[in-house]
Design an enzyme around this catalytic site. Structure first.
Site, PDB file in Angstrom:
ATOM      1  N   LEU A  82      24.924  54.567   1.918  1.00 49.98           N
ATOM      2  CA  LEU A  82      24.948  54.056   3.287  1.00 49.98           C
ATOM      3  C   LEU A  82      25.571  52.667   3.271  1.00 49.98           C
ATOM      4  O   LEU A  82      25.499  51.951   2.279  1.00 49.98           O
ATOM      5  CB  LEU A  82      23.534  53.970   3.870  1.00 49.98           C
ATOM      6  N   ASP A  83      26.142  52.281   4.407  1.00 51.38           N
ATOM      7  CA  ASP A  83      26.721  50.948   4.535  1.00 51.38           C
ATOM      8  C   ASP A  83      25.648  49.871   4.382  1.00 51.38           C
ATOM      9  O   ASP A  83      24.452  50.134   4.545  1.00 51.38           O
ATOM     10  CB  ASP A  83      27.399  50.776   5.897  1.00 51.38           C
ATOM     11  N   PHE A  84      26.090  48.662   4.138  1.00 54.10           N
ATOM     12  CA  PHE A  84      25.221  47.496   3.926  1.00 54.10           C
ATOM     13  C   PHE A  84      24.189  47.345   5.041  1.00 54.10           C
ATOM     14  O   PHE A  84      23.001  47.139   4.791  1.00 54.10           O
ATOM     15  CB  PHE A  84      26.104  46.248   3.832  1.00 54.10           C
ATOM     16  N   ARG A 181      31.296  54.381  12.584  1.00 49.24           N
ATOM     17  CA  ARG A 181      31.577  53.079  13.197  1.00 49.24           C
ATOM     18  C   ARG A 181      32.998  53.019  13.748  1.00 49.24           C
ATOM     19  O   ARG A 181      33.222  52.556  14.877  1.00 49.24           O
ATOM     20  CB  ARG A 181      31.342  51.971  12.163  1.00 49.24           C
TER      21      ARG A 181
END
Length: 274
Positions: A82-84, A181
């Protein structure tokens, strides 16, 4: 509120940060964790020294932390990330054969993934974004829509509407970096708090007419990071193939933001959701 349950406590002495990471599912072969915001899943090529979930877990295994001894763990590996700033489900394998099967599942897009995103604007009840993505050559770590990019498609469905905002479900058909996103931003509905792709923070002062900030005070956003949450994951169990569904409770700051949106920015009728 999130239900009480097992929690793995991770910390970074170098940065003096601490993360209580809830366990969502566990058996002899799998461990599913609820990743908090602002924690990398694995090392970042652009900032390799920043703490990340996998390094902290591996350091815990090497140090034989209590949560490791309780499980007699010797191995943990991730087949996805997963992204930050994204919260939610990260599924880990406890042994090499399970990792290989998981990697094959994620590589062939077998898992059915459902994300939640709080977005700007008033999108259609259901819509599809089918736009190829590629890295931005001039902005390291950033993705962009490109005709020469890799095929990328995401289905979206509105769960709840507010004045100027909407809570949407995202169902990615592919698994590209920053896919949800970028697709939402390209559709004109950037995710709240996603500064990289044009999403401004959500402030209570923008919703509540009689909001007054004390002199020299700083207003904190209702959601402190990109409002994207990996909510559900459904796939065959990598050992035996039985159906497996994992659910991550909604983050507290998202629930708080929704409470204020319902109170101060109610929208029109929302689609009926299961």
């Amino acid at each position: 509120m999130k239900p009480a349950g097992p929690v793995i406590k991770l910390s970074s002495p170098a940065t003096r940060e601490f993360w209580p990471v809830p366990v969502l599912f566990e058996d002899a072969h799998l461990l599913a964790l609820d990743k908090p915001a602002r924690l990398l899943t694995s090392p970042d090529r652009y900032d390799p020294q920043r703490p990340n979930l996998m390094r902290l877990l591996h350091e815990g295994i090497a140090a034989r932390k209590p949560w490791v001894e309780e499980r007699n763990l010797t191995y943990l590996a991730n087949a996805h990330r997963l992204d930050f700033e994204t919260t939610g489900i990260v599924l880990l394998a406890k042994d090499r054969p399970t990792l290989v099967t998981l990697a094959n599942h994620f590589g062939s897009e077998i898992p059915q993934k459902t994300y939640l995103a709080l977005v700007k604007g008033s999108p259609e009840d259901e819509f599809l974004v089918d736009k190829p993505l590629s890295p931005d050559l001039y902005k390291p770590g950033i993705m962009r829509v490109s005709r020469s990019g890799k095929k990328s498609a995401t289905e979206f469905r509105v769960r709840e509407r507010f004045r100027g905002f909407a809570l949407v479900e995202a169902h990615p058909r592919t698994g590209r970096t920053h896919q949800i996103r970028v697709h939402l931003a390209s559709a004109g509905h950037p995710i709240v708090g996603d500064r990289v792709y044009g999403g401004s923070p959500l402030l209570l002062s923008s919703l509540k007419r009689d909001y007054h900030l004390k002199r020299d005070d700083y207003e904190r956003p209702l959601i402190g990071s990109c409002a994207l949450h990996a909510w559900k994951l459904a796939q065959p169990h990598p050992v035996g193939g039985a159906p497996l569904e994992i659910v991550a409770p909604w983050p507290k700051d998202l629930e708080v933001a929704l409470k204020y949106l319902r109170r101060y920015a109610p929208g029109g009728s929302s689609p009926a959701m299961p």
